[in-house]
Motif scaffolding. Sequence first.
Motif, PDB file in Angstrom:
ATOM      1  N   PHE A 240       0.830  -1.205   0.000  1.00 54.02           N
ATOM      2  CA  PHE A 240       0.000   0.000   0.000  1.00 54.02           C
ATOM      3  C   PHE A 240       0.869   1.262   0.000  1.00 54.02           C
ATOM      4  CE2 PHE A 240       0.452  -1.547   4.400  1.00 54.02           C
ATOM      5  CZ  PHE A 240       1.041  -0.437   5.011  1.00 54.02           C
ATOM      6  N   ASP A 244      -2.707   5.499   1.791  1.00 53.67           N
ATOM      7  CA  ASP A 244      -3.634   4.440   2.209  1.00 53.67           C
ATOM      8  C   ASP A 244      -3.585   4.274   3.730  1.00 53.67           C
ATOM      9  OD1 ASP A 244      -4.525   3.679  -0.405  1.00 53.67           O
ATOM     10  OD2 ASP A 244      -2.626   2.645  -0.709  1.00 53.67           O
ATOM     11  N   SER A 247      -5.414   7.256   5.369  1.00 51.19           N
ATOM     12  CA  SER A 247      -6.872   7.147   5.372  1.00 51.19           C
ATOM     13  C   SER A 247      -7.362   6.137   6.408  1.00 51.19           C
ATOM     14  CB  SER A 247      -7.386   6.757   3.983  1.00 51.19           C
ATOM     15  OG  SER A 247      -6.983   5.446   3.629  1.00 51.19           O
ATOM     16  N   ARG A 248      -6.619   5.053   6.597  1.00 44.65           N
ATOM     17  CA  ARG A 248      -7.033   4.053   7.588  1.00 44.65           C
ATOM     18  C   ARG A 248      -6.890   4.598   9.008  1.00 44.65           C
ATOM     19  NH1 ARG A 248      -9.683   1.442   8.377  1.00 44.65           N
ATOM     20  NH2 ARG A 248      -8.954  -0.619   8.987  1.00 44.65           N
ATOM     21  N   GLU A 251      -9.861   6.971   9.451  1.00 44.99           N
ATOM     22  CA  GLU A 251     -11.097   6.209   9.618  1.00 44.99           C
ATOM     23  C   GLU A 251     -11.167   5.565  11.003  1.00 44.99           C
ATOM     24  OE1 GLU A 251     -11.794   4.873   4.941  1.00 44.99           O
ATOM     25  OE2 GLU A 251     -10.877   3.499   6.373  1.00 44.99           O
ATOM     26  N   VAL A 279      -4.445  -2.564   6.350  1.00 43.84           N
ATOM     27  CA  VAL A 279      -4.291  -1.531   5.325  1.00 43.84           C
ATOM     28  C   VAL A 279      -4.118  -2.201   3.969  1.00 43.84           C
ATOM     29  CG1 VAL A 279      -3.057   0.555   4.655  1.00 43.84           C
ATOM     30  CG2 VAL A 279      -3.100  -0.130   7.059  1.00 43.84           C
ATOM     31  N   ARG A 280      -4.828  -1.687   2.963  1.00 46.83           N
ATOM     32  CA  ARG A 280      -4.751  -2.240   1.614  1.00 46.83           C
ATOM     33  C   ARG A 280      -4.499  -1.120   0.613  1.00 46.83           C
ATOM     34  NH1 ARG A 280      -4.599  -6.070   4.263  1.00 46.83           N
ATOM     35  NH2 ARG A 280      -5.823  -8.014   4.202  1.00 46.83           N
ATOM     36  N   ASP A 283      -7.121   1.937  -0.326  1.00 44.07           N
ATOM     37  CA  ASP A 283      -7.920   2.440   0.799  1.00 44.07           C
ATOM     38  C   ASP A 283      -8.137   3.949   0.691  1.00 44.07           C
ATOM     39  OD1 ASP A 283      -8.324  -0.004   1.973  1.00 44.07           O
ATOM     40  OD2 ASP A 283      -6.677   0.174   3.406  1.00 44.07           O
ATOM     41  N   SER A 287     -11.871   6.311   0.439  1.00 43.45           N
ATOM     42  CA  SER A 287     -12.331   7.281   1.434  1.00 43.45           C
ATOM     43  C   SER A 287     -12.084   8.731   1.040  1.00 43.45           C
ATOM     44  CB  SER A 287     -11.647   7.012   2.776  1.00 43.45           C
ATOM     45  OG  SER A 287     -10.240   7.118   2.642  1.00 43.45           O
TER      46      SER A 287
END
Length: 308
Positions: A240, A244, A247-248, A251, A279-280, A283, A287
Amino acid sequence: MEKRLTRTEMLFSFGFLFMLVVAVGAFFYGVQIGSDKTESKLIEQTKHLSSTKGGAVTAYQQQDLVSFYHTVFLPYREFQTEWFQSLHKMSSQQLADTSSALKELSSLAKQKYKEAETASVPKTSPLLEQAQLQFLKGLKMFQEAADRGAVSAKELSNAELLSALKQDAYYVEGVKHAMGGQQNYYDAMLQWASSVNPNIPNVIATSDVLEINQWKSLPLVVKNKLMAQQLNTRKQLASFYPQDLTSRVDEFILAGQANKMKMKTIDAIVDLLISTEAVRSGDFSGSKAQLYTKELLPQLPFFYPEKE
């Protein structure tokens, strides 16, 4: 009665141990010397590639970030993607010939090295120059690691080979340089953003421990730079992107998970997300519309997918 070693046998034993220690030390010294020589060679080879423009220019222009993405960063990421895919196939017993697969990875690393080596990076952007150098050194080290793995594959099981690859000195050096190059690139993005919006600082003064309340008020480009730094500090080679991970983290905080788990720092959240493989790649794109519609970002493909 125990048989005592003769003087000759003792001398032979000590001599063997001494030679073993010297051999191990020489190997790791050789890896470092090889890395240093590669760096010197790359600096010399890429001197003519740097370009300057007349008049005053912004040190980090968007066109330079975009050019770097296509000519240096993308070739490296293409190799990294193949590396991860091959190792996944190896772990799931999907490769008929592991040795051949590693030889192909070595060949691919060499090919991507040649592509990235010819990229022209302006002298007015030293962070991009350093990032190019780091990615090139990383590809060179991965090539060496793949070559060594191809030889070992003939004697080791897939599980043993995977473990050996991750511990290989050349692989460890490759990860170090690749993550260093990625951080340089994201640092350059921050410099660009600061030149476009004076309210965005070009230097981030954070304490050793970043509190969640501090994180919430930061611009996205700053958060991305900090996540690239987190991956570099951990020497974490990941499929990732730093955004990414950003964003995780956001979130996780917005969902109230940090409060429920009584977490106070970003480091703790990152540790949890990475250790649980939460995490991918992609991601951020999922979002972005909800969390980052008003954020300043350079026009790079991984921030603005074609499907948008």
